[in-house]
Design an enzyme around this catalytic site. Structure first.
Site, PDB file in Angstrom:
ATOM      1  N   GLY A 115       0.769  -1.236   0.000  1.00  0.00           N
ATOM      2  CA  GLY A 115       0.000   0.000   0.000  1.00  0.00           C
ATOM      3  C   GLY A 115       0.797   1.281   0.000  1.00  0.00           C
ATOM      4  N   CYS A 172     -14.796   3.499 -27.491  1.00  0.00           N
ATOM      5  CA  CYS A 172     -16.163   4.024 -27.449  1.00  0.00           C
ATOM      6  C   CYS A 172     -16.715   4.029 -26.030  1.00  0.00           C
ATOM      7  CB  CYS A 172     -17.048   3.191 -28.359  1.00  0.00           C
ATOM      8  SG  CYS A 172     -16.305   3.019 -29.964  1.00  0.00           S
ATOM      9  N   GLU A 173     -16.105   4.822 -25.181  1.00  0.00           N
ATOM     10  CA  GLU A 173     -16.556   5.024 -23.801  1.00  0.00           C
ATOM     11  C   GLU A 173     -16.177   6.453 -23.425  1.00  0.00           C
ATOM     12  OE1 GLU A 173     -18.007   2.881 -21.654  1.00  0.00           O
ATOM     13  OE2 GLU A 173     -17.665   0.977 -22.695  1.00  0.00           O
ATOM     14  N   TYR A 187      -0.068  -1.543 -12.002  1.00  0.00           N
ATOM     15  CA  TYR A 187      -1.477  -1.571 -12.414  1.00  0.00           C
ATOM     16  C   TYR A 187      -1.660  -0.952 -13.800  1.00  0.00           C
ATOM     17  CZ  TYR A 187      -1.589  -2.624  -7.493  1.00  0.00           C
ATOM     18  OH  TYR A 187      -1.328  -3.195  -6.269  1.00  0.00           O
TER      19      TYR A 187
HETATM   20  C1  LIG Z   1      -2.864  -5.207  -3.876  1.00  0.00           C
HETATM   21  C2  LIG Z   1      -2.285  -5.838  -2.699  1.00  0.00           C
HETATM   22  C3  LIG Z   1      -0.983  -5.521  -2.311  1.00  0.00           C
HETATM   23  C4  LIG Z   1      -0.123  -4.504  -3.011  1.00  0.00           C
HETATM   24  O1  LIG Z   1      -0.586  -3.208  -2.872  1.00  0.00           O
HETATM   25  P1  LIG Z   1       0.295  -1.955  -3.353  1.00  0.00           P
HETATM   26  O2  LIG Z   1      -0.550  -0.795  -3.067  1.00  0.00           O
HETATM   27  O3  LIG Z   1       0.536  -2.119  -4.823  1.00  0.00           O
HETATM   28  O4  LIG Z   1       1.569  -1.952  -2.583  1.00  0.00           O
HETATM   29  C5  LIG Z   1      -0.471  -6.179  -1.203  1.00  0.00           C
HETATM   30  N1  LIG Z   1      -1.191  -7.099  -0.522  1.00  0.00           N
HETATM   31  C6  LIG Z   1      -2.441  -7.427  -0.880  1.00  0.00           C
HETATM   32  C7  LIG Z   1      -3.177  -8.440  -0.099  1.00  0.00           C
HETATM   33  C8  LIG Z   1      -3.039  -6.810  -1.970  1.00  0.00           C
HETATM   34  O5  LIG Z   1      -4.286  -7.120  -2.310  1.00  0.00           O
END
Ligand SMILES: *Cc1c(COP(=O)(O)O)cnc(C)c1O
Length: 404
Positions: free
Chosen positions: A233, A338-339, A367
């Site tokens: 995260g 087309c969106e 991503y």
């Molecule tokens: C998506 C996810 C991550 C990675 O998240 P980032 O924001 O890319 O670091 C880590 N653990 C779990 C369980 C996830 O679903």
């Protein structure tokens, strides 16, 4: 990645030349940046040397995962496909953790057979399913339980995962019941408490709060976990001036927790490892004007890069060749799909653009390609990894004949 005079370089490679050879849209990654991010991540937490498991869903390109593995990371997977990919890239199964709210019986069975480090379970039913499989295979399976700490990550609501209304993890009451149940099980071994509260987090306070919840819970149940998996995260700055996550404070808070509960920490970063290593190069197909706006119609679209359409995410767009002349009009950069949501960004005061000019969409390593699709029956772009002056095609452009 930088401009030298007015042309753009990725390490020692001129992007203009690269684009001529491979055409657009084109994903390009810098190995040097990847290495830098990984070393930095390690450095930030070096006082307790965590196990760092790269979240494959951020980028599941086999050759890139191989590089990440060589730089010492394990893998965090969320499907059988990702688990197979991690193993194929040579990641040691004892460095793989598996999360997800809906792992099927066949996915769990595969993970058990591959003897991965941990299956992080997200429900009572899943724990029972793992136990049933373990029993039938006459094995003891190591698992974690994912706690939903009811902590607001203060990020986009679409990528928040640690609030009580989110589908992820189990609440404290279920967590405690499961701990007591597993203590008596002959087939499952509870080794880990896991959490993951969301993505693109740039404020350390939600992490501190999450750690306080963990501390309180462990004291309450008085259980010795071998691992605490804090998820990923960690946010990056998509705008040049935006604030950054304070790793010092996060690391300090983890150390405080470890003083009370000695165990091995696991992290599952995705975006912070790969996000700023990649760009998407696109060509202007047409420019269409109305009274107030110029629509810059690119050859890249939401199928190639979906974050803006999916979350309203904003990614910087810069010209591949810099010029002096600034346009007075507002530019809206859109794709050909087309969106109406197929648009990337609206910009004032961009340099004057012409049809066939090239632009760069920044920070798309995480991503980006992993979320790409064949919507509108469009082929997925070529992907290139640059290492110094060396260029490798890490994924070929899809061919229309394979789609049609
Ligand atoms: C998506 C996810 C991550 C990675 O998240 P980032 O924001 O890319 O670091 C880590 N653990 C779990 C369980 C996830 O679903």
């Amino acid at each position: 990645m930088k401009y030298i005079k007015n042309s753009f370089l990725i390490e020692k490679v001129n992007l203009q030349k690269l684009t001529k050879k491979f055409e657009t849209p084109l994903y390009c990654y810098s190995y040097e940046k990847l290495k830098h991010n990984i070393n930095n991540f390690k450095l930030n937490f070096k006082s307790f040397s965590p196990l760092i498991c790269f979240a494959l869903k951020a980028n599941s390109n086999l050759k890139i995962i191989k590089e990440i593995k060589k730089l010492g990371l394990g893998a965090d997977v969320v499907s059988k496909g990702e688990l197979m990919k991690a193993l194929k890239a040579g990641v040691n199964s004892k460095k793989i953790v598996y999360s997800g709210v809906g792992k099927t019986s066949s996915e769990l069975s595969y993970a058990i057979d591959k003897k991965i480090l941990l299956i992080n379970s997200e429900s009572r039913s899943e724990v029972l399913e793992i136990e049933k499989l373990a029993k039938s295979k006459k094995k003891i399976v190591d698992i974690g339980i994912r706690l939903n700490p009811n902590t607001d990550a203060k990020t986009l609501s679409q990528i928040s995962t640690g609030k009580k209304e989110n589908k992820f993890g189990v609440n404290e009451k279920t967590f405690i019941e499961l701990v007591n149940y597993i203590k008596k099980s002959k087939y499952i071994n509870l080794k880990c408490l896991s959490v993951h509260i969301g993505s693109q987090i740039i404020n350390h306070k939600p992490y501190e709060k999450m750690l306080r919840v963990i501390d309180k819970l462990i004291r309450k149940i008085n259980y010795k976990f071998e691992f605490i998996d804090l998820g990923g995260g960690m946010g990056i700055s998509y705008q040049e001036s935006k604030k950054k996550l304070n790793y010092k404070k996060y690391s300090h808070a983890v150390k405080k927790l470890l003083k009370k509960h000695d165990c091995k920490i696991i992290f599952e970063p995705g975006r912070s490892i790969i996000g700023n290593t990649g760009i998407l190069v696109s060509k202007v197909i047409y420019i269409k004007e109305n009274q107030t706006k110029n629509f810059i119609i690119l050859d890249a679209a939401m199928n190639d890069f979906m974050r803006p359409a999916l979350y309203g995410a904003k990614h910087r767009i810069i010209p591949l060749n810099r010029k002096r002349e600034i346009s007075k009009k507002t530019y809206e950069f859109v794709g050909p799909i087309c969106e109406t949501t197929d648009k990337f960004l609206t910009i004032n005061k961009f340099q004057k653009l012409n049809e066939k000019d090239l632009v760069i969409i920044c920070d798309v390593g995480a991503y980006g390609s992993s979320l790409s699709s064949n919507y509108n029956l469009r082929t997925k772009p070529v992907e290139i990894l640059v290492k110094g002056s060396k260029i490798s095609v890490v994924k070929k452009r899809q061919k229309l004949k394979d789609l049609v």
